[in-house]
Every structure is written in structure tokens, then in C-alpha cells.
Design a protein around this motif. Structure first.
Motif, PDB file in Angstrom:
ATOM      1  N   LEU A  16       0.442  -1.085  -0.018  1.00 28.69           N
ATOM      2  CA  LEU A  16       0.154   0.243  -0.117  1.00 28.69           C
ATOM      3  C   LEU A  16       0.798   1.388  -0.438  1.00 28.69           C
ATOM      4  O   LEU A  16       1.115   1.942   0.830  1.00 28.69           O
ATOM      5  CB  LEU A  16      -0.710  -0.323   1.602  1.00 28.69           C
ATOM      6  N   GLU A  17       1.047   2.415  -0.595  1.00 28.13           N
ATOM      7  CA  GLU A  17       1.252   2.982  -0.906  1.00 28.13           C
ATOM      8  C   GLU A  17       0.552   4.268  -0.919  1.00 28.13           C
ATOM      9  O   GLU A  17      -0.455   4.550  -1.891  1.00 28.13           O
ATOM     10  CB  GLU A  17       2.591   3.039  -2.637  1.00 28.13           C
ATOM     11  N   LEU A  18       0.690   5.075  -0.470  1.00 28.29           N
ATOM     12  CA  LEU A  18      -0.122   6.525  -0.788  1.00 28.29           C
ATOM     13  C   LEU A  18       0.288   7.913  -1.284  1.00 28.29           C
ATOM     14  O   LEU A  18       1.384   8.161  -0.383  1.00 28.29           O
ATOM     15  CB  LEU A  18      -0.963   6.644   0.595  1.00 28.29           C
TER      16      LEU A  18
ATOM     17  N   MET B   3      -2.434  20.290   6.896  1.00 28.60           N
ATOM     18  CA  MET B   3      -1.234  18.439   7.389  1.00 28.60           C
ATOM     19  C   MET B   3      -2.344  18.037   8.292  1.00 28.60           C
ATOM     20  O   MET B   3      -3.244  16.578   8.293  1.00 28.60           O
ATOM     21  CB  MET B   3      -0.736  19.325   7.929  1.00 28.60           C
ATOM     22  N   GLU B   4      -3.804  18.566   9.040  1.00 31.21           N
ATOM     23  CA  GLU B   4      -4.802  17.651  10.112  1.00 31.21           C
ATOM     24  C   GLU B   4      -5.195  16.733   9.275  1.00 31.21           C
ATOM     25  O   GLU B   4      -5.369  15.751   9.165  1.00 31.21           O
ATOM     26  CB  GLU B   4      -4.960  18.477  10.862  1.00 31.21           C
ATOM     27  N   ALA B   5      -5.943  17.679   7.616  1.00 31.01           N
ATOM     28  CA  ALA B   5      -6.810  16.341   7.415  1.00 31.01           C
ATOM     29  C   ALA B   5      -6.174  15.415   6.296  1.00 31.01           C
ATOM     30  O   ALA B   5      -6.751  14.838   6.130  1.00 31.01           O
ATOM     31  CB  ALA B   5      -7.220  18.215   6.017  1.00 31.01           C
ATOM     32  N   GLU B   6      -4.918  15.869   6.357  1.00 36.49           N
ATOM     33  CA  GLU B   6      -3.889  15.286   5.337  1.00 36.49           C
ATOM     34  C   GLU B   6      -3.936  13.786   5.700  1.00 36.49           C
ATOM     35  O   GLU B   6      -3.684  12.904   5.833  1.00 36.49           O
ATOM     36  CB  GLU B   6      -2.962  15.628   4.698  1.00 36.49           C
ATOM     37  N   VAL B   7      -3.342  14.494   6.914  1.00 39.32           N
ATOM     38  CA  VAL B   7      -3.472  12.911   7.610  1.00 39.32           C
ATOM     39  C   VAL B   7      -4.631  12.210   8.155  1.00 39.32           C
ATOM     40  O   VAL B   7      -4.803  10.652   8.343  1.00 39.32           O
ATOM     41  CB  VAL B   7      -3.148  13.148   9.730  1.00 39.32           C
ATOM     42  N   LEU B   8      -6.287  12.877   8.393  1.00 41.17           N
ATOM     43  CA  LEU B   8      -6.923  12.063   8.506  1.00 41.17           C
ATOM     44  C   LEU B   8      -7.243  11.779   7.540  1.00 41.17           C
ATOM     45  O   LEU B   8      -7.593  10.581   7.602  1.00 41.17           O
ATOM     46  CB  LEU B   8      -7.685  13.163   8.783  1.00 41.17           C
ATOM     47  N   ALA B   9      -7.118  11.768   5.829  1.00 39.56           N
ATOM     48  CA  ALA B   9      -6.990  11.354   4.676  1.00 39.56           C
ATOM     49  C   ALA B   9      -6.536  10.470   4.400  1.00 39.56           C
ATOM     50  O   ALA B   9      -7.401   8.762   4.164  1.00 39.56           O
ATOM     51  CB  ALA B   9      -6.878  12.264   3.847  1.00 39.56           C
ATOM     52  N   LYS B  10      -5.327  10.158   5.214  1.00 37.56           N
ATOM     53  CA  LYS B  10      -4.819   8.716   4.902  1.00 37.56           C
ATOM     54  C   LYS B  10      -4.762   8.044   6.160  1.00 37.56           C
ATOM     55  O   LYS B  10      -4.929   6.274   5.498  1.00 37.56           O
ATOM     56  CB  LYS B  10      -3.057   9.176   5.129  1.00 37.56           C
ATOM     57  N   LYS B  11      -5.056   8.289   6.944  1.00 35.79           N
ATOM     58  CA  LYS B  11      -5.938   7.210   7.980  1.00 35.79           C
ATOM     59  C   LYS B  11      -6.863   6.259   7.457  1.00 35.79           C
ATOM     60  O   LYS B  11      -6.969   5.069   7.533  1.00 35.79           O
ATOM     61  CB  LYS B  11      -6.241   7.679   9.151  1.00 35.79           C
ATOM     62  N   MET B  12      -7.921   7.019   6.902  1.00 34.15           N
ATOM     63  CA  MET B  12      -9.261   6.582   6.024  1.00 34.15           C
ATOM     64  C   MET B  12      -9.087   5.372   4.596  1.00 34.15           C
ATOM     65  O   MET B  12      -9.394   4.757   4.770  1.00 34.15           O
ATOM     66  CB  MET B  12      -9.739   7.651   5.799  1.00 34.15           C
ATOM     67  N   LEU B  13      -8.059   5.820   4.240  1.00 31.59           N
ATOM     68  CA  LEU B  13      -7.441   5.495   2.863  1.00 31.59           C
ATOM     69  C   LEU B  13      -6.777   4.262   3.471  1.00 31.59           C
ATOM     70  O   LEU B  13      -7.043   2.737   2.937  1.00 31.59           O
ATOM     71  CB  LEU B  13      -6.897   5.764   2.440  1.00 31.59           C
TER      72      LEU B  13
ATOM     73  N   LYS C 251      -0.817   0.938  -5.383  1.00 31.68           N
ATOM     74  CA  LYS C 251      -0.537   2.821  -4.805  1.00 31.68           C
ATOM     75  C   LYS C 251      -1.678   3.638  -5.231  1.00 31.68           C
ATOM     76  O   LYS C 251      -2.352   4.091  -6.553  1.00 31.68           O
ATOM     77  CB  LYS C 251       0.369   2.250  -6.521  1.00 31.68           C
ATOM     78  N   ILE C 252      -1.815   5.039  -4.364  1.00 31.21           N
ATOM     79  CA  ILE C 252      -3.102   4.924  -4.034  1.00 31.21           C
ATOM     80  C   ILE C 252      -2.277   6.673  -4.692  1.00 31.21           C
ATOM     81  O   ILE C 252      -1.648   7.475  -3.575  1.00 31.21           O
ATOM     82  CB  ILE C 252      -3.871   5.078  -2.931  1.00 31.21           C
ATOM     83  N   ASP C 253      -2.954   7.314  -5.403  1.00 28.68           N
ATOM     84  CA  ASP C 253      -2.988   9.310  -6.096  1.00 28.68           C
ATOM     85  C   ASP C 253      -3.956   9.782  -4.844  1.00 28.68           C
ATOM     86  O   ASP C 253      -4.946   9.791  -5.707  1.00 28.68           O
ATOM     87  CB  ASP C 253      -2.543   9.279  -6.813  1.00 28.68           C
TER      88      ASP C 253
END
Length: 291
Positions: A32-34, A43-53, A61-63
Motif C-alpha cells: 500500500l503506497e499513499l 496537514m491535519e486533514a491530510e493525516v485524516l485522509a491517509k488514515k481513512m484510506l 498505489k493510491i494517488d
């Protein structure tokens, strides 16, 4: 459940002041590559996005790309740089002493003055950003998974079709493999008859045939292949990610077919082994697309 690793998903969230679009593109990958492209201040929203994915997918490989569009009817403000404007006014007064100029400035002239009027950018609160990202991303992930599952169903049917074709080749091998021992016995009998006779021939013949039969016996390999076929069907019906497990099953099946090929003494079986390897290679290629 069979899910493809390729797919696309889009989610859109609209508020009073902006429209947020999240796009997810997924392709094959061993792990899994995000890869996310968010504004630096998110940044906080990006961390949340990676957790959800990472909770939703296990391989690929997820873009992730985010688009923010300010709405026309959103409230906006304009800041006036009074010190700069007054400086322009003083400059104009000085010029007016030497050059004939109109006393009043039009709005167009003021707007053309660089940095005098500044439109304030839309400022979003972190809570508002996170809520919008979570909403749009939830929709995008749902669409991504739906697409991966649709392609996964097609992959499952392809794998089952290849399995049926492979079983037919293995059945050919199982049917014709014993003929090699019979032919060997006939050739050996003719050879021995030229050298000896009677009981000596029979005893020698039985020994040589037994040794040959044991050396080329592929019963265990065929039985293990049958077991792998069963594991393949069971795995294709499992609910979790199965790509790595399927890859392992393909490796084991390839090992058994290679062993059968090395022991084989039959022309018919040789052709079946070649065809079986071809089919198995197609199966392995398909497995690389499965999560």
C-alpha cells in the motif's frame, strides 16, 4: 471478495463559500503506497485522509488530489492599502504642478494601481476543512471500492475459467501418465529378451520397471494440485484481501507442474504440461491485479 487494485473515485462537498472535490486514482502495487496532494496548511486533514484510506484498502498505489473552488456568491472583502494610495496621491500632486492632469481619479485608475486594492483570500477554519475533506473523501472511497469490486467480479470469473482449463490439462496428464510405464516395460522386455530368457528376464524386468515407475511417479504432485484447486476456489470467496494468498497458491501450483514436467516421459503429457504452464502464467498475471 475479489477486488481489483485499479480504480477511480470522486467525491464532492459543497458549502456556502467553497466546493471541495477529492479524486482518488488507484493502480497495482505490491504494497500500500499513499500519495496525497493537499495544501500545506491542511496537514491535519491530510493525516485524516491517509488514515481513512489505509482503513479502506490494503494494497495498491493510491494517488489523492484535492481541488478547492471558491463560489461566486461567497462573501469576500477588499483591503485598501491607504499608505500606498496616499503615496500615489502625493506623487500625482507633484506631477500636476508640471503636467496638466485631472484632479479626480476614476475607480479604474485606482484599481490599476498595483497593490493598492487587495482581495482577501478565503480563510477556512481547520474544523471546516476536516469536515469537508472527510465528507468528500468518504464519497470518493465508496466510489473507488465499488469500481474495484466490479472489476474484481470480472477477475474472479476469469480466474475460475482458467482453473477449469488447467484442470482439463491435469486430467490429461493423470490419464496418460501410466502409459509411460507400460511403454518402458515393453522396450525393456525386448532388450532383455535379446540377452537372457525365462525367469531371469521376469525378475530383472520387474525390478527395472519398479525402479522406473517410482522415479516418474507423479501421483503426489497431481494430488497436491487438486488440493490447490480447492484452496483457490475457497480463497476467491473470502471476504478480506486475497491477492498475496493467491500469489502463494500460484507459486505452489507452478512448483508442482514443474516437477511433473521434469518427471514426465510421455509425449501427450509433455504437451499438456506446456499448456498447463501457459494457463498458469495467465492466472499469475491476473493475480497481480487483485488486492
Amino acid at each position: 471478495m475479489v477486488r481489483s487494485m485499479t480504480g477511480f473515485g470522486r467525491g464532492v462537498t459543497t458549502t456556502k463559500s467553497f466546493q471541495l472535490t477529492v479524486e482518488i486514482r488507484a493502480v497495482n502495487h505490491r504494497f500500500l503506497e499513499l500519495n496525497t496532494k493537499f495544501p500545506k496548511e491542511w496537514m491535519e486533514a491530510e493525516v485524516l485522509a491517509k488514515k481513512m484510506l489505509s482503513d479502506a484498502v490494503s494494497r495498491g498505489k493510491i494517488d489523492v488530489i484535492v481541488f478547492l473552488k471558491e463560489l461566486k456568491d461567497a462573501e469576500q472583502t477588499i483591503q485598501i492599502n491607504w499608505s500606498l494610495l496616499n503615496a500615489f496621491l502625493r506623487a500625482k500632486e507633484e506631477l500636476a504642478q508640471s503636467v496638466a492632469m485631472e484632479e479626480k481619479w476614476t475607480m479604474q485608475e485606482i484599481v490599476s494601481l498595483e497593490q493598492v486594492l487587495q482581495i482577501e483570500k478565503l480563510e477556512l477554519e481547520q474544523a471546516q476543512i476536516i469536515e469537508a475533506v472527510q465528507s468528500a473523501l468518504t464519497e470518493a472511497i465508496s466510489n473507488l471500492l465499488a469500481m474495484r469490486e466490479r472489476e474484481g467480479k470480472q477477475l474472479q470469473q476469469v480466474m475460475l475459467q482458467y482453473k477449469t482449463e488447467l484442470e482439463m490439462e491435469i486430467a490429461q496428464i493423470r490419464t496418460h501418465a501410466p502409459a509411460a510405464v507400460v511403454k518402458y516395460r515393453e522396450r525393456l522386455t525386448n532388450r532383455l529378451q535379446e540377452l537372457a530368457s525365462g525367469q531371469i528376464i521376469e525378475e530383472r524386468l520387474l525390478t527395472e520397471v519398479a525402479i522406473f515407475a517410482e522415479r516418474i511417479d507423479i501421483t503426489e504432485e497431481l494430488d497436491r494440485l487438486e488440493s490447490h484447486f480447492g484452496q483457490l476456489v475457497e480463497t476467491l470467496n473470502e471476504a478480506n484481501a486475497i491477492g498475496r494468498k493467491l500469489d502463494f497458491i500460484m507459486q505452489e501450483m507452478n512448483r508442482e507442474i514443474n516437477t511433473i514436467g521434469s518427471k514426465n516421459q510421455s509425449t501427450v503429457c509433455s504437451a499438456a504440461v506446456v499448456q498447463a504452464k501457459t494457463i498458469l502464467e495467465k492466472m499469475r498475471e491476473q493475480v497481480q491485479n487483485i488486492e
